[in-house]
Design an enzyme around this catalytic site. Sequence first.
Site, PDB file in Angstrom:
ATOM      1  N   CYS A  21     -71.975 -45.491   3.861  1.00  0.00           N
ATOM      2  CA  CYS A  21     -73.256 -45.326   4.559  1.00  0.00           C
ATOM      3  C   CYS A  21     -73.616 -46.709   5.100  1.00  0.00           C
ATOM      4  O   CYS A  21     -72.763 -47.595   5.152  1.00  0.00           O
ATOM      5  CB  CYS A  21     -74.338 -44.716   3.662  1.00  0.00           C
ATOM      6  N   HIS A  68     -63.292 -52.179 -15.709  1.00  0.00           N
ATOM      7  CA  HIS A  68     -64.238 -52.048 -16.822  1.00  0.00           C
ATOM      8  C   HIS A  68     -64.973 -50.716 -16.837  1.00  0.00           C
ATOM      9  O   HIS A  68     -65.353 -50.237 -17.898  1.00  0.00           O
ATOM     10  CB  HIS A  68     -65.291 -53.161 -16.766  1.00  0.00           C
ATOM     11  N   ARG A 115     -61.507 -51.575 -25.175  1.00  0.00           N
ATOM     12  CA  ARG A 115     -62.911 -51.749 -25.592  1.00  0.00           C
ATOM     13  C   ARG A 115     -63.892 -51.109 -24.611  1.00  0.00           C
ATOM     14  O   ARG A 115     -65.031 -50.827 -24.964  1.00  0.00           O
ATOM     15  CB  ARG A 115     -63.242 -53.234 -25.759  1.00  0.00           C
TER      16      ARG A 115
HETATM   17  C1  RB5 Z   1     -79.228 -44.610   7.417  1.00  0.00           C
HETATM   18  O1  RB5 Z   1     -80.068 -45.206   8.358  1.00  0.00           O
HETATM   19  C2  RB5 Z   1     -79.209 -45.445   6.145  1.00  0.00           C
HETATM   20  O2  RB5 Z   1     -80.416 -45.357   5.489  1.00  0.00           O
HETATM   21  C3  RB5 Z   1     -78.076 -44.987   5.243  1.00  0.00           C
HETATM   22  O3  RB5 Z   1     -76.875 -45.079   5.932  1.00  0.00           O
HETATM   23  C4  RB5 Z   1     -77.868 -45.765   3.955  1.00  0.00           C
HETATM   24  O4  RB5 Z   1     -77.786 -47.136   4.191  1.00  0.00           O
HETATM   25  C5  RB5 Z   1     -78.749 -45.410   2.852  1.00  0.00           C
HETATM   26  O5  RB5 Z   1     -78.674 -45.941   1.744  1.00  0.00           O
END
Ligand code: RB5
Length: 151
Positions: free
Chosen positions: A69, A102, A136
């Site tokens: 994202c 981890h 661990r």
């Molecule tokens: C989209 O604008 C943006 O909010 C999304 O891609 C992301 O970064 C959200 O965490």
Amino acid sequence: MTMDKTIAVGADHAGFELKTLLVEHLKENGYDVQDVGTHSEESVDYPDYAAKVAKTVASRRAGQGILVCGSGLGVAIAANKIDGVRAVTANTAELARLSRLHNDANVLAVGARIIEPGTAKEIVDSWLQTEYEGGRHQRRVDKITRLENGK
Ligand code: RB5
């Protein structure tokens, strides 16, 4: 059936372009890719794609998942709502490596607005090439799993 060489990949509109590059990179490196979308830069909601990848990994239709994202943050928050998923945002290769060693992270999230494509490929390679250390760390990972059941 576990399909360890299968990687589920998903992104929102902000991650679409980087996802396209990563899918190509993964295929070039011999991985089977399950691309859950999105498939354009039209605005969508990142939890929808995070859920698709997370459910694919949790049900073992893919061994690991990768999400993109804008920041790498929202998709990881959403993916972690699915039992069995340990998603991390790792915008450096070292964090990606540690999350495997981890934490046995099974979903990696990266931020297309934070890192360059070349860095993203290095992060993905580092993450996929690092084995969980166990030992661990297993007791701690087991405690994370128990939190899913409210214990
Ligand atoms: C989209 O604008 C943006 O909010 C999304 O891609 C992301 O970064 C959200 O965490």
